[in-house]
Design an enzyme around this catalytic site. Structure first.
Site, PDB file in Angstrom:
ATOM      1  N   GLU A  25     -26.995  10.513   7.684  1.00 50.83           N
ATOM      2  CA  GLU A  25     -26.927  11.925   8.067  1.00 50.83           C
ATOM      3  C   GLU A  25     -26.751  11.951   9.577  1.00 50.83           C
ATOM      4  O   GLU A  25     -27.533  11.320  10.289  1.00 50.83           O
ATOM      5  CB  GLU A  25     -28.214  12.621   7.649  1.00 50.83           C
ATOM      6  CG  GLU A  25     -28.055  14.095   7.440  1.00 50.83           C
ATOM      7  CD  GLU A  25     -29.323  14.700   6.844  1.00 50.83           C
ATOM      8  OE1 GLU A  25     -29.697  14.339   5.719  1.00 50.83           O
ATOM      9  OE2 GLU A  25     -29.930  15.519   7.539  1.00 50.83           O
ATOM     10  N   GLU A  41     -35.131  11.355   3.643  1.00 53.08           N
ATOM     11  CA  GLU A  41     -36.222  11.609   4.587  1.00 53.08           C
ATOM     12  C   GLU A  41     -37.545  11.803   3.863  1.00 53.08           C
ATOM     13  O   GLU A  41     -38.281  12.756   4.110  1.00 53.08           O
ATOM     14  CB  GLU A  41     -35.916  12.841   5.443  1.00 53.08           C
ATOM     15  CG  GLU A  41     -34.665  12.670   6.257  1.00 53.08           C
ATOM     16  CD  GLU A  41     -34.461  13.727   7.328  1.00 53.08           C
ATOM     17  OE1 GLU A  41     -35.160  14.751   7.294  1.00 53.08           O
ATOM     18  OE2 GLU A  41     -33.600  13.526   8.199  1.00 53.08           O
TER      19      GLU A  41
END
Ligand code: GAL
Length: 841
Positions: A509, A434
């Site tokens: 994720e 991220e």
């Protein structure tokens, strides 16, 4: 690369000895350097020079004696005012470690290196008062060369200063030299650090081609070297087979210039190889022997596996040609109540529990793991997504790795890949999680740069990155990775695949469902923002932060898009820090990409901040911080082990205040149909629809008694589960995960205390305070209960049970075999004890 079994303290390799006689030394030695350190927190007071403690004459007699690995943060105390984001523990600040050691006179002329598997963080190292180097990234493994200043035949002092900045992490990082440390000695003509690289370019049942590359270094002078390779099988205990299965004698002579390196590659054929797989993790070892004029100068062992691992855009992940869905979990590095200090048994226990659930893959979020994790994954049969960074040049917290990124990212990424590239378990390199650069117009260029570094080190594994911006599937970022990881985007898989049909996709994720073991709140709502109260979160497994989903939504995303290679659930175990939704730090707002969500979260947080939030550990885990299974364990087990007959009912059935009220019942099962009975009366038979992952009876009216589910699969009886209203708490039950331990000062027994009624049934909703006592050669090193809000020190010998359970972690003493007795007692309850046996090595 793993040079040696890590269980051995000192390993000498090589048949050839440098010189004859009683003091002969083997060509390579790797000694544990963990024992006998002095430690102090902060810079020593009153010292004239800031680095005074780096000098040999410095008096450290008053410093604390300890052995590594060590995490100063977990020693506490917890403080309410410390940020929940990083566990409410004091992990930051400066720390010094010093150690005196004697080098035998026979070490003259040898190279002496200090290998640090991990130190948190910004380490600087001096030997005998001379600065020899350091490394900022706390998750990196690195080496400093002590040779120029080390003094064979006399006392030496190594001093290490760490400086762990505040506000540098989004979870609990720990502080200190929290992994193992090694002293490595070689001859001047030796295999470089991480200097072997074993690949298996062709793999079939009939034979495998094994390529073994060795990087040889010669210090101080040029050398004419030859390299030979032998390959042996390794058994489960890491023992070599009697005879090599392949040999390649030295053929050509290669010149290594003075203080330079040369690379030599040999290709061998292993007939009828036993392939490494998740079900059967067969390993081999390549033994590389370096000679100079017929004299052996180095011998290095490189364990490896023979397997093919391929990602396919339509068929997901293929191991040895067979599709294997990635049933993965993300894991942070802490070991719960033991903090970040590495302990092999604690790691192994985590993996055992995860395997029981059906997990076959681990993502080392968001940093390189301890080397032992990869050793265990190789031996136990897990595949690993080995991740490098949580941020690049752009920060997530004010003092995080972005401050070192420009100068260090290349060194860090190369070091990680060189260290880990021989592990058969490692199937991909992830360059980041991220990363905020996703939001920048040309951010993908940095992603491309990192991918090129990774490919430069290892062309046999794909490079990936975990993207949370939907845009990253379309704006250039998708073109620089070999496999594409979406965080929390089950709804995007189809679109993404249509737009890049050549690109393998997986859920890097997923879920981030939150729950507290044994807590249930009513009314049960499918609104994922509901289900939280009193700093706990309901265990109906429907609650998730705005960016996340329930497990069921992610399962559907994968089942609708069977090309998806699988997922890595956030997270396998609860971890210290990031106690969403009771996180008193705002950093987690970074997780929102949608401004409306961001605004709503900011508002919620502002309301919550008015209350002092006690939470110190996460609610994301499928298994809680103490290692106790939450209900979700069975939701994943049902999906990941469909062949295992199992059924799990929730909630518990002790609701005296709910008589006559609707109390929904959920069932997690690998079956496809079930009938629910309350006190013998059928509440209906239900069948799972194509995208149903749980069976629900939403209008059950609570009456005390017995709830029973009878489960069928394809029309046949498959499994059942029963939950009954218990009697009052009457006694403690104590059980140890292992009763026979090694007396090595490291081995652990995890002892569970259960509060039971007079018939021995576990009583939910009990919180009695348990007192632990241990007699015999060992110590209770920590206690826990899995309650994210418990701020009692982990070292306390008293622990309130959390919903009926508490844990004590017992450690053996080195060299002291004998019987250990652990006693648990609580006011008004019958106590219990368990006996453990510790045995000499
Ligand atoms: C993700 C992030 C993880 C963790 C998780 C919690 O966005 O990558 O590190 O913060 O959210 O849901």
């Amino acid at each position: 690369m793993t040079l040696l079994p890590r269980s051995l303290t000192t390993v000498a390799l090589g048949v050839a000895l440098l010189c004859g006689g009683a003091h002969a030394a083997a060509v390579r030695e790797r000694q544990s350097f963990d024992a006998g350190w002095r430690f102090t927190k902060g810079d020593p007071a009153g010292s004239a020079a800031p680095d005074a403690a780096s000098q040999p004459a410095f008096d450290d007699a008053a410093w604390r004696k300890l052995d590594l690995p060590h995490d100063w943060g977990v020693e506490g105390p917890f403080k309410q005012e410390y940020p929940g984001e990083t566990g409410k523990l004091p992990w930051w600040g400066v720390g010094w470690y010093r150690k005196h050691f004697t080098l035998p006179a026979g070490d003259a002329g040898r190279r002496v290196y200090l290998d640090i598997d991990g130190a948190m963080s910004h380490a600087k190292v001096w030997v005998n008062g001379q600065y020899v180097g350091g490394w900022p990234y706390g998750y990196a493994s690195w080496r400093v060369d002590l040779t120029p200043y080390a003094k064979p035949g006399s006392d030496n002092v190594v001093a290490i200063r760490l400086d762990n900045p505040e506000k540098s992490s989004r979870w609990y990082p720990g502080g200190g030299i929290y992994r193992h440390v090694w002293l490595v000695k070689t001859t001047p003509v030796h295999v470089a650090q991480y200097g072997t690289f074993v690949t298996t370019p062709q793999v079939s049942k009939a034979q495998a081609t094994v390529s073994v590359q060795a990087t040889v270094e010669s210090n101080g002078r040029a050398a004419q070297v030859q390299v030979a390779t032998d390959i042996y099988t390794l058994d489960a205990a890491g023992k070599r087979g009697a005879a090599p299965v392949a040999r390649q004698a030295a053929t050509k002579v290669t010149k290594v210039e003075a203080d330079r390196q040369a690379q030599l590659t040999q290709t061998l054929t292993v007939p009828q190889p036993k392939l490494w797989s998740i079900a059967s993790p067969q390993r081999y070892v390549a033994v590389t022997t370096v000679t100079e004029n017929g004299q052996v100068t180095d011998v290095v062992e490189t364990p490896f596996g023979i397997r093919s691992a391929v990602f396919d855009a339509n068929n997901g992940f293929l191991l040895n040609g067979q599709r294997v869905p990635l049933n993965g979990v993300c894991m942070h590095h802490d070991l719960g109540a033991l903090g970040s200090a590495i302990n092999e048994r604690a790691l192994e226990r985590q993996l055992e529990l995860l395997r029981e659930m059906g997990t076959n893959a681990i993502r080392t979020s968001h940093n390189p793991p301890a080397p032992e994790l990869l050793d265990l994954a190789d031996r136990m049969g897990f595949v690993v997504l080995d991740e490098a960074f949580d941020m690049w040049h752009e920060k997530k917290t004010p003092n995080d790795y972005h401050t070192s990124f420009d100068e260090w990212h290349e060194k860090d990424l190369r070091a990680q890949i060189r260290r880990d590239r021989n592990h058969p378990s490692v199937i991909a390199w992830s360059t980041g999680n991220e990363i905020p650069e996703q939001g920048k117009p040309e951010g993908w260029k940095l992603a491309a740069h990192l991918a090129e570094i990774a490919r430069g080190e290892d062309r046999t594994r794909p490079v990936t990155s975990a993207y949370n911006h939907t845009d990253s599937g379309y704006n250039g970022f998708q073109n620089v990775v070999d496999i594409f990881g979406y965080n929390y985007k089950p709804g995007e898989y189809g679109k993404m695949h249509a737009s890049a049909p050549y690109l393998p996709i997986y859920g890097s994720e997923t879920a981030s469902t939150v729950s507290s073991r044994g807590e249930y709140f009513f009314p049960v709502s499918d609104d994922k923002s509901k289900g939280a109260a009193n700093f706990q979160v309901s265990s109906y497994d429907l609650t998730a932060p705005p960016w996340a989903t329930s497990p069921d939504v992610e399962f559907k995303g994968q089942d609708d898009n069977p090309f998806v290679a699988g997922e890595f659930v956030w997270t396998g175990f609860d971890y210290l820090g990031e106690p969403t939704p009771y996180n008193d730090d705002t950093t987690n707002l970074l997780n929102f990409t949608d401004p409306a969500q961001q605004a709503r979260a900011a508002q919620e947080l502002a309301t919550l901040k008015k209350i002092a939030m006690p939470s110190r550990s996460s609610y994301f885990g499928i298994i809680d911080l103490a290692g106790f299974k939450k209900d979700r364990f069975y939701l994943y087990q049902a999906r990941w082990r469909p062949e295992l007959p199992m059924a799990h009912l929730l909630p518990h059935w002790n609701w005296p205040e709910r008589v006559g009220q609707v109390t929904p019942v959920h069932l997690y099962t690998s079956g496809d149909e079930a009938e629910l009975f309350l006190n013998g009366k059928s509440l209906g038979r239900k069948k799972r629809g194509p995208r149903d992952y749980r069976l629900r009876w939403d209008d059950v009216v609570y009456q005390p008694g017995t709830l029973k589910a009878v489960v069928y699969k394809k029309g046949k009886r498959w499994a059942e589960d029963t939950v009954a209203t218990t009697g009052a708490p009457a006694k403690l039950l104590v059980s140890a995960d292992r009763a026979k331990l090694r007396a090595d000062g490291k081995d652990l027994s995890f002892v569970t205390v259960t509060i039971a009624d007079k018939d021995g049934r576990p009583v939910p909703r009990t919180h009695d305070r348990i007192t632990f006592k241990l007699s015999g050669p060992g110590a209770i090193v920590a206690t826990d209960n899995g309650d994210a809000t418990d701020l009692e020190a982990f070292q306390s010998l008293q622990r309130k049970a959390f919903n009926g359970l508490a844990l004590a972690i017992v450690k053996t003493k080195a060299g002291e075999a004998g019987k250990l007795t652990l006693t648990a007692s609580a006011d008004g309850l019958e106590g219990a004890q368990v006996t453990l046996d510790t045995q000499a090595q």
